[in-house]
Every structure is written in structure tokens, then in C-alpha cells.
Design an enzyme around this catalytic site. Structure first.
Site, PDB file in Angstrom:
ATOM      1  CG  HIS A  62      -6.538  -3.851   3.564  1.00 52.69           C
ATOM      2  ND1 HIS A  62      -6.402  -4.455   4.795  1.00 52.69           N
ATOM      3  CD2 HIS A  62      -5.284  -3.536   3.163  1.00 52.69           C
ATOM      4  CE1 HIS A  62      -5.118  -4.494   5.132  1.00 52.69           C
ATOM      5  NE2 HIS A  62      -4.414  -3.949   4.143  1.00 52.69           N
ATOM      6  CB  CYS A 112      -0.887  -0.085   1.233  1.00 48.89           C
ATOM      7  SG  CYS A 112      -1.754   1.385   1.605  1.00 48.89           S
ATOM      8  CG  ASP A 154      -3.380  -0.871  -2.597  1.00 47.79           C
ATOM      9  OD1 ASP A 154      -3.916  -1.932  -2.969  1.00 47.79           O
ATOM     10  OD2 ASP A 154      -3.090  -0.643  -1.396  1.00 47.79           O
ATOM     11  CG  HIS A 190      -1.340   3.368   5.020  1.00 49.15           C
ATOM     12  ND1 HIS A 190      -1.697   2.059   4.843  1.00 49.15           N
ATOM     13  CD2 HIS A 190      -0.628   3.406   6.176  1.00 49.15           C
ATOM     14  CE1 HIS A 190      -1.248   1.328   5.839  1.00 49.15           C
ATOM     15  NE2 HIS A 190      -0.594   2.128   6.666  1.00 49.15           N
TER      16      HIS A 190
END
Ligand SMILES: *[C@@H]1O[C@H](CO)[C@@H](O)[C@H](O)[C@H]1NC(C)=O
Ligand SMILES: *[C@@H]1O[C@H](CO)[C@@H](O)[C@H](O)[C@H]1NC(C)=O
Ligand SMILES: *[C@@H]1O[C@H](CO)[C@@H](O)[C@H](O)[C@H]1NC(C)=O
Ligand SMILES: *[C@@H]1O[C@H](CO)[C@@H](O)[C@H](O)[C@H]1NC(C)=O
Ligand SMILES: *[C@@H]1O[C@H](CO)[C@@H](O)[C@H](O)[C@H]1NC(C)=O
Ligand SMILES: *[C@@H]1O[C@H](CO)[C@@H](O)[C@H](O)[C@H]1NC(C)=O
Ligand SMILES: *[C@@H]1O[C@H](CO)[C@@H](O)[C@H](O)[C@H]1NC(C)=O
Ligand SMILES: *[C@@H]1O[C@H](CO)[C@@H](O)[C@H](O)[C@H]1NC(C)=O
Length: 390
Positions: free
Chosen positions: A223, A77, A281, A133
Site C-alpha cells: 500500500h 480494503c 485484498d 482495518h
């Protein structure tokens, strides 16, 4: 005046309409850009690669747009997101290793100008909905200090989809904010719905004739933890494996969220001047319900299954060639200069990314002949890919 005085009412109307259409063309704002990122979505987890997946909204966009069949990403990620927003390989921004955990004070250095900052210089309205993130140990590293007018979402990853807490992390905590403030209003609500609704609100708040919108929607879906409202999981009741069944349901919930976003874009009149990008991603984690068949490997590996991403672009008006599979080499680092060029800007020299808009727009051969998969000195792995072997 002389001309006017001799005109009939009808031809005057004609002239007025003609003038207005000329003015509209001249005053047309830069294209709206909607960048949707799925999290941990495997190669074989989308309808256009696997007919067992129920993703009607995504399929329609992909099939009427350009399916990118050689679009590479990083194996996890944070590195992918760092390249996406800077135009540099992650080993040039210091984020090549793994993800930013809750107690790790990593971030994107302030000397990198992020894509939304560049687009703001071009007068775009910029909003982010979803997963950041990319660091939060100082306000300066958070979305609304890095070019986004607003932010709704999480700073980290792997939160519970309903409580929005990183319950099982080494440092547990609630991870959901609206701009800078901790936001509790959506506790108990599935994140795909929360994000789709916020995206729709943003779409409706902008006048697409007057300002250009950059909407970045990095969904939490799909996820782990594996969680989805039952009705989506029930679409796949024939699948025996519980993890796979839930995961597939999560993909269909994501698809519905994208459908809601595209409906709003259509209703609000964006479609004649819009570029929509959809990408994962990284490759799918096969130990958490994903499937990358026929590619080898998984998320976290430099094999094809970890790095060859499911992706497409859609536009009604900006693509010269559509409804085909583009096999030209593309890397996530290329979106930065490519999207800037669509917006009418220019990236500074020295970037790792290349403007591949001609390839995306018309299918002409890519200017990219190699890329670096990653260089991770802690994992002690590195790889490059070159186009020519002859
Ligand atoms: C697209 O990529 C897949 C997976 O690598 C491959 O099997 C397929 O042949 C490619 N399609 C085209 C048209 O090259
Ligand atoms: C930003 O700063 C870092 C750390 O000082 C440096 O390694 C990097 O080359 C700089 N990058 C740019 C684009 O200025
Ligand atoms: C952005 O808007 C400002 C103020 O209206 C204007 O001066 C400037 O030329 C615009 N920049 C671009 C790149 O359109
Ligand atoms: C976040 O910022 C945006 C843009 O300034 C604003 O419209 C929105 O109301 C803010 N949200 C909250 C909860 O303050
Ligand atoms: C936390 O761990 C439990 C037990 O392993 C699991 O059921 C749950 O889904 C996990 N929650 C998150 C947010 O990862
Ligand atoms: C999509 O929109 C409909 C109608 O507003 C809503 O009922 C549904 O929950 C939304 N789905 C998602 C995934 O956001
Ligand atoms: C695509 O079409 C546009 C508008 O007709 C044109 O300006 C552009 O040169 C074309 N791009 C390519 C790469 O053929
Ligand atoms: C490739 O790069 C060269 C040099 O920058 C440029 O002149 C050319 O138009 C590019 N071609 C494509 C297809 O992007």
C-alpha cells in the site's frame, strides 16, 4: 503378551515403529493454516503473471501449489477483509462502502462470529500480524476480542512504513499496537521486516505436532506511501518511473518477508500438515505505482483490474492436484467456509460464502456459479457476475 514373548528384538522394534506411525496418524492435529494477505497488490505485480517482477519465494510457492486465476475480491480494503473474516458479502455486514477512516466508528457487529473465533472453537492457536482495518472504536471490535490470541500491527491503513504514523490522515496519529498496548519498540523499522519477524516468533512458539496454528498475516505491503529500503528498489534500477520503481521494490521486500516465514515453517516442521493461502485484498492502484495489465481498471473500481485478485494456495500434502492454474470461480467470501472445512469444522447455514475446498483441492468444477461484486448505495454502483452465458 504371548505374541510378544515369541518376538525377536528386531521384530519388536518393527512393531513399535509401526505402532508409533499409526498413533501419529491418529493423533495428527488439524492442518495449520497460514493466510497471507498483500495490500493493494496488482494483477501484474507478481512474478507468475509478469516475469519482470522479482518474487522468487512467492513464485516457487505458486508454481508448486495451485494458482487461482478467477479469485475475486472487493475493490478496496475494508470490504474485502470483512468478507474474509465473516463469510458474508460486505453489504450484509454494513461495510460495503470504502474503508474505515480514523474518525469513522464503523466495525464488525458482535453477532458475527469471525473466522479466528470459529477456529478457536476447534482448538486452534490463533495469531494476527499486520493490518486490521475492521474497526476499533470499542475494545470489543479489536483483534484480541475477536478470536486472536495476539495481535501486532495497525488498526488503520496508509501509515508511514517506518514511523508507523498515519501522518497525512484527517486525524493524524501513531497507529501501532502489540495486543492492546501502544507499541513503540519498532519505530524506524520497515513494517515488512517487523511483521515477518513476529510471524517467525509465533511459528517457533508453537509445537506443530501438538497444536494447530492459524496465522493471519495481512501485510502493510504494498500500500502507499511508496517507501522501501534502497536495496529492494535497486533491483529495478532499469525502471524510469520513480513510483513504479519503488512499488516494485516494495513487492520484492514483501517476497523476502514471505520467504522468511516459509523458511521458519519448514525448519519448525509444519510443512507436512500446512495450507498456505496468499491473496491480495484488492486490485492495484495504478496511480500509486501498481499495474493490473491486461485487466481494465484499478483499485476502487468494479472492473476486473479492481476485483480480480492475484492469489494462490500452497500445500505439500493437502492438495490432490498441484502445479496448475485453476480457473474455477472463487470469491473472497468463500475462504471462511472453505478454511473451516479444512480445519474440520462447519459453517452455519445462511452464509454468502460456499465451501469450495473440493475445487481448490482437486480442480473439480466450482459450486459457485455467480457472485455479487458489491452493492454500494453511496457510490451508486453494483454488479454481479454469472458463470453461464450460453
Ligand atoms: C487467467 O486470467 C488472465 C486475466 O484475466 C487471462 O488473461 C488468462 O487467460 C487466464 N488464464 C487461464 C488459464 O484461463
Ligand atoms: C447482525 O446484526 C445486524 C444488525 O442488527 C443484522 O443486520 C444482521 O443480519 C445480523 N447478522 C447475523 C449473522 O446475525
Ligand atoms: C478442544 O479441547 C478440549 C479440551 O482439551 C476438548 O474437550 C475438545 O473436545 C476439543 N475440541 C475439539 C473440536 O477438538
Ligand atoms: C501479546 O499476547 C501474547 C499472547 O497472550 C503474548 O505472548 C505476548 O507476550 C503479548 N505481547 C505483549 C507485548 O504483551
Ligand atoms: C505525506 O505527504 C507527503 C507529501 O505529499 C508524502 O511525501 C508522504 O509520503 C506522505 N506520508 C504518508 C504517511 O502518507
Ligand atoms: C529475512 O530474514 C533475514 C535473516 O534473519 C533478515 O536479515 C531479513 O531482514 C529478513 N527480511 C525481511 C523482509 O523480513
Ligand atoms: C483428495 O484426496 C483425499 C485423500 O486421498 C480424498 O479423501 C478426497 O476425496 C480427494 N478429494 C477430491 C475432491 O477428489
Ligand atoms: C456442491 O454442492 C453440493 C450440495 O451441497 C455437494 O453435494 C457437492 O459435493 C458440491 N460439489 C463440489 C465440487 O463442491
Amino acid at each position: 503378551m504371548f505374541l510378544m514373548s515369541r518376538m525377536t528384538g528386531r521384530s519388536f522394534l518393527f512393531l513399535a515403529v509401526w505402532m508409533q506411525s499409526v498413533l501419529n496418524v491418529q493423533l495428527k492435529v488439524s492442518p495449520h493454516i497460514v493466510l497471507i494477505v498483500a495490500d493493494d497488490l496488482g494483477w501484474n505485480d507478481v512474478g507468475w503473471h509478469n516475469s519482470q517482477m522479482y518474487t522468487p519465494n512467492l513464485d516457487k510457492l505458486a508454481q508448486n501449489g495451485v494458482i487461482l486465476n478467477s479469485s475475486y475480491v472487493l475493490p478496496v480494503c475494508t470490504p474485502t477483509r470483512s468478507s474474509l473474516l465473516t463469510g458474508y458479502y460486505p453489504y450484509h455486514v454494513g461495510l460495503q462502502h470504502n474503508v474505515i477512516h480514523s474518525s469513522r466508528p464503523s466495525h464488525l457487529y458482535m453477532n458475527f462470529t469471525l473466522l479466528p473465533q470459529k477456529l478457536k472453537e476447534l482448538n486452534y492457536t490463533t495469531h494476527m500480524v499486520g493490518k486490521w482495518h475492521l474497526g476499533f472504536c470499542n475494545w470489543n471490535y479489536t483483534p484480541t476480542y475477536r478470536g486472536f490470541d495476539s495481535f501486532l500491527g495497525m488498526y488503520l491503513g496508509a501509515e508511514d512504513y517506518y514511523t508507523h504514523s498515519t501522518g497525512n490522515s484527517t486525524v493524524p496519529g501513531y497507529d501501532f499496537r502489540f495486543n492492546k498496548s501502544v507499541y513503540h519498540e519498532v519505530t524506524g523499522e520497515y513494517s515488512a521486516n517487523v511483521f515477518a519477524r513476529r510471524a517467525v516468533d509465533i511459528i517457533n512458539s508453537v509445537d506443530p505436532e501438538k497444536e494447530s496454528l492459524f496465522l493471519y498475516v495481512p501485510f502493510q505491503s504494498v500500500h502507499y506511501p511508496l517507501q522501501v529500503p534502497k536495496k529492494y528498489e535497486d533491483i529495478y534500477s532499469h525502471i524510469q518511473n520513480k513510483a513504479r520503481r519503488t512499488y516494485c521494490g516494495m513487492v520484492s521486500a514483501l517476497d523476502e518477508a514471505v520467504g522468511n516465514i516459509t523458511n521458519a515453517l519448514t525448519q519448525r516442521g509444519y510443512m507436512d500438515n500446512l495450507l498456505l493461502i496468499f491473496t491480495t485484498d484488492n486490485g492495484g492502484p495504478v496511480n500509486h505505482g501498481a499495474n493490473n495489465w491486461p485487466l481494465r481498471g484499478s483499485k476502487n473500481t468494479l472492473w476486473e483490474g479492481g476485483t480480480k485478485g492475484a492469489a494462490f494456495v500452497y500445500s505439500k500434502t493437502l492438495l490432490n492436484k498441484t502445479k496448475y492454474v485453476n480457473t474455477e470461480m472463487f470469491h473472497v467470501v468463500d475462504w471462511f467456509p472453505t478454511l473451516l472445512s479444512v480445519a474440520g469444522g462447519k459453517a452455519e447455514p445462511g452464509l454468502d460464502g460456499i465451501n469450495l475446498w473440493p475445487t481448490i483441492q482437486s480442480g473439480v468444477p466450482s459450486n459457485r456459479s455467480m457472485f455479487v461484486y458489491n452493492i454500494d448505495e453511496i457510490m451508486q454502483n453494483a454488479a454481479i457476475r454469472t458463470a453461464s452465458v450460453a
